[in-house]
Design a protein around this motif. Structure first.
Motif, PDB file in Angstrom:
ATOM      1  N   ARG A  60       0.496  -1.174   0.474  1.00 11.97           N
ATOM      2  CA  ARG A  60       0.034   0.173  -0.072  1.00 11.97           C
ATOM      3  C   ARG A  60       0.798   0.634   0.188  1.00 11.97           C
ATOM      4  O   ARG A  60       2.099   1.488   0.567  1.00 11.97           O
ATOM      5  N   GLN A 181     -16.786  -5.596  -5.143  1.00 11.29           N
ATOM      6  CA  GLN A 181     -16.044  -5.359  -4.105  1.00 11.29           C
ATOM      7  C   GLN A 181     -16.412  -3.805  -3.747  1.00 11.29           C
ATOM      8  O   GLN A 181     -16.971  -3.719  -1.999  1.00 11.29           O
ATOM      9  N   ARG A 182     -16.578  -3.092  -3.781  1.00 15.56           N
ATOM     10  CA  ARG A 182     -17.549  -1.521  -3.476  1.00 15.56           C
ATOM     11  C   ARG A 182     -18.818  -2.060  -2.976  1.00 15.56           C
ATOM     12  O   ARG A 182     -18.521  -1.662  -1.509  1.00 15.56           O
ATOM     13  N   ALA A 184     -19.500  -5.112  -1.981  1.00 15.56           N
ATOM     14  CA  ALA A 184     -19.228  -6.029  -0.752  1.00 15.56           C
ATOM     15  C   ALA A 184     -19.399  -5.230   0.512  1.00 15.56           C
ATOM     16  O   ALA A 184     -19.801  -5.266   2.214  1.00 15.56           O
ATOM     17  N   ASP A 185     -17.860  -4.257   0.316  1.00 13.00           N
ATOM     18  CA  ASP A 185     -17.081  -3.123   1.648  1.00 13.00           C
ATOM     19  C   ASP A 185     -18.493  -2.565   2.327  1.00 13.00           C
ATOM     20  O   ASP A 185     -18.540  -2.140   3.497  1.00 13.00           O
ATOM     21  N   ALA A 186     -19.655  -2.190   1.186  1.00 16.60           N
ATOM     22  CA  ALA A 186     -20.724  -1.200   1.346  1.00 16.60           C
ATOM     23  C   ALA A 186     -21.113  -1.758   2.461  1.00 16.60           C
ATOM     24  O   ALA A 186     -22.388  -1.398   3.284  1.00 16.60           O
ATOM     25  N   GLY A 188     -21.521  -4.641   4.494  1.00 17.50           N
ATOM     26  CA  GLY A 188     -20.900  -5.112   5.525  1.00 17.50           C
ATOM     27  C   GLY A 188     -20.058  -6.497   6.178  1.00 17.50           C
ATOM     28  O   GLY A 188     -20.913  -7.530   3.539  1.00 17.50           O
ATOM     29  N   ALA A 189     -19.432  -7.330   6.123  1.00 17.93           N
ATOM     30  CA  ALA A 189     -18.518  -8.424   5.643  1.00 17.93           C
ATOM     31  C   ALA A 189     -20.196  -9.654   6.251  1.00 17.93           C
ATOM     32  O   ALA A 189     -20.255 -10.469   5.240  1.00 17.93           O
ATOM     33  N   ALA A 192     -21.809  -9.628   3.083  1.00 17.77           N
ATOM     34  CA  ALA A 192     -21.059 -10.222   1.725  1.00 17.77           C
ATOM     35  C   ALA A 192     -20.397 -12.055   1.839  1.00 17.77           C
ATOM     36  O   ALA A 192     -21.105 -12.159   0.511  1.00 17.77           O
ATOM     37  N   ARG A 261     -10.524 -12.239  -5.987  1.00 23.42           N
ATOM     38  CA  ARG A 261     -10.228 -11.870  -4.316  1.00 23.42           C
ATOM     39  C   ARG A 261     -11.733 -11.439  -4.616  1.00 23.42           C
ATOM     40  O   ARG A 261     -12.298 -11.201  -3.318  1.00 23.42           O
ATOM     41  N   ALA A 262     -12.237 -10.089  -5.475  1.00 22.04           N
ATOM     42  CA  ALA A 262     -13.815  -9.544  -5.122  1.00 22.04           C
ATOM     43  C   ALA A 262     -14.578 -10.412  -4.954  1.00 22.04           C
ATOM     44  O   ALA A 262     -15.436 -10.630  -4.073  1.00 22.04           O
ATOM     45  N   ASP A 264     -13.877 -13.567  -3.437  1.00 24.91           N
ATOM     46  CA  ASP A 264     -13.316 -14.753  -1.947  1.00 24.91           C
ATOM     47  C   ASP A 264     -13.785 -15.910  -2.366  1.00 24.91           C
ATOM     48  O   ASP A 264     -14.325 -16.494  -1.805  1.00 24.91           O
TER      49      ASP A 264
END
Length: 371
Positions: A60, A181-182, A184-186, A188-189, A192, A261-262, A264
């Motif tokens: 990063r 991915q966005r 999923a992030d919005a 929540g776990a 997702a 990755r998106a 998973d």
């Protein structure tokens, strides 16, 4: 560039002089007698600054730094060294990627590692645009690129059409992966996990009270469809007619890695990471940080598949062997690139130890049953 820097320099110089309330042109220890002097300083920083990576994941970007000694190192598309950072960017480390002969030059890539696998014309234009010099193509890279082109069984016009198709599909997959991915992030776990577990060929287990998110489910479904189209092209026409070292293969696999990755999805991640390892090692057989990440991804994905019971019993021994060897390779490369004490190295060593423990337990049980 200089005209834009000159305007920016004038604004910076005026602002700092006002803030410091100094009647001198000496600002923060830097003598700035004119806008031109500040502009040249800005251009020097732009040309020589290194993107500083975080201490934990080395992946990063957290800032920019100017390191005078490292600024003297030349670029190569077949680098002999890798850079890493510590102490929040106050230290830059240069470590060799291969055994060096006395007097052999230390070089590193001015390009991002993913860009190293682009065709020579693209790499040359990237270097010209960003660093304003004419690069040279290393002989080993020239040989691998020529081999990929020579072994391509398509006529030039057909290859051009395929290139357009690959670019279209990889852009679609990358955009769908980013959107998923966005979402999923919005969401929540829990949501997702529920959406991913509902996908075909998944082994995930959703929480009992996981909410159903319609938008997220739609994004994941769209991504899965796009992945299917790209895999059909890669495993059909391209496998028959395009050499595995060809940059179009790399582009397809890189997009599939992003999708894996998106989603998973350890199955897709294990498959894609192994294919990309083989393709990249054929082009550039160096233990780079990106290659270590691919080995770690493959080993971790195989371990997840084993834990989830998605590996047939007859294939468990081979899956454990692949996982252990992949994580061992990731350990070796990361120690070389980052040093033994880096947090990412310690995490990889821990994952390898777990894979080795499971492999030994499996072999012990197997011997017991055979006895």
């Amino acid at each position: 560039d200089f005209d834009r820097c000159l305007q920016l320099a004038s604004n910076i110089r005026r602002f700092l002089m006002q803030r410091q309330c100094w009647g001198s042109s000496r600002i923060g220890g830097i003598t700035a007698e004119s806008d031109e002097g500040v502009a040249r300083l800005l251009l020097a920083v732009k040309s020589n600054a290194h993107a500083v990576l975080d201490d934990e994941t080395a992946n990063r970007i957290v800032g920019l730094g100017v390191y005078p000694a490292a600024c003297l190192m030349n670029h190569s598309c077949s680098p002999t060294a890798a850079l890493s950072f510590s102490s929040h960017g106050t230290l830059l480390h240069v470590r060799a990627l291969c055994d060096l002969k006395r007097g052999q030059e230390l070089t590193y890539s001015y390009l991002d590692e993913a860009q190293l696998f682009a065709p020579w014309e693209q790499r040359r234009e990237l270097i010209r645009a960003a660093h304003h010099f004419e690069p040279s193509q290393p002989r080993n890279r020239e040989i691998s690129e020529d081999a990929a082109l020579c072994r391509c069984l398509m006529p030039t016009e057909q290859l051009s059409h395929l290139t357009e198709r690959v670019h279209e599909l990889t852009r679609t997959v990358s955009a769908a992966a980013a959107a998923a991915q966005r979402a999923a992030d919005a969401a929540g776990a829990p949501a997702a996990a529920a959406a991913r577990a509902a996908m075909p060929a998944r082994s995930g287990v959703a929480p009992d009270d996981a909410p159903v998110d319609a938008e997220l489910t739609a994004r994941m479904t769209s991504l899965r469809i796009s992945v299917g189209s790209l895999r059909s092209l890669l495993e059909g026409q391209m496998r028959k007619e395009v050499h595995s070292a060809h940059w179009l293969v790399h582009d397809c696999l890189a997009a599939l890695m992003q999708a894996a990755r998106a989603l998973d999805d350890p199955g897709l991640l294990a498959y894609t990471s192994l294919q990309l390892i083989n393709a990249r090692e054929e082009v550039l057989p160096l233990g780079t940080p990106g290659l270590a990440a691919l080995y770690a991804s493959h080993g971790s994905a195989m371990m997840r598949l084993l834990k989830a019971g998605r590996v047939p019993q007859a294939a468990e021994s081979e899956a454990l062997r692949q996982a252990e060897q992949a994580l061992a390779a990731a350990c070796r490369i990361r120690k070389c690139c980052l040093g033994d004490e880096h947090p990412l190295v310690r995490l990889t060593v821990k994952a390898h130890a777990e894979a080795l423990r499971r492999k030994r337990e499996y072999n012990k049980v197997r011997k017991h049953h055979q006895g």
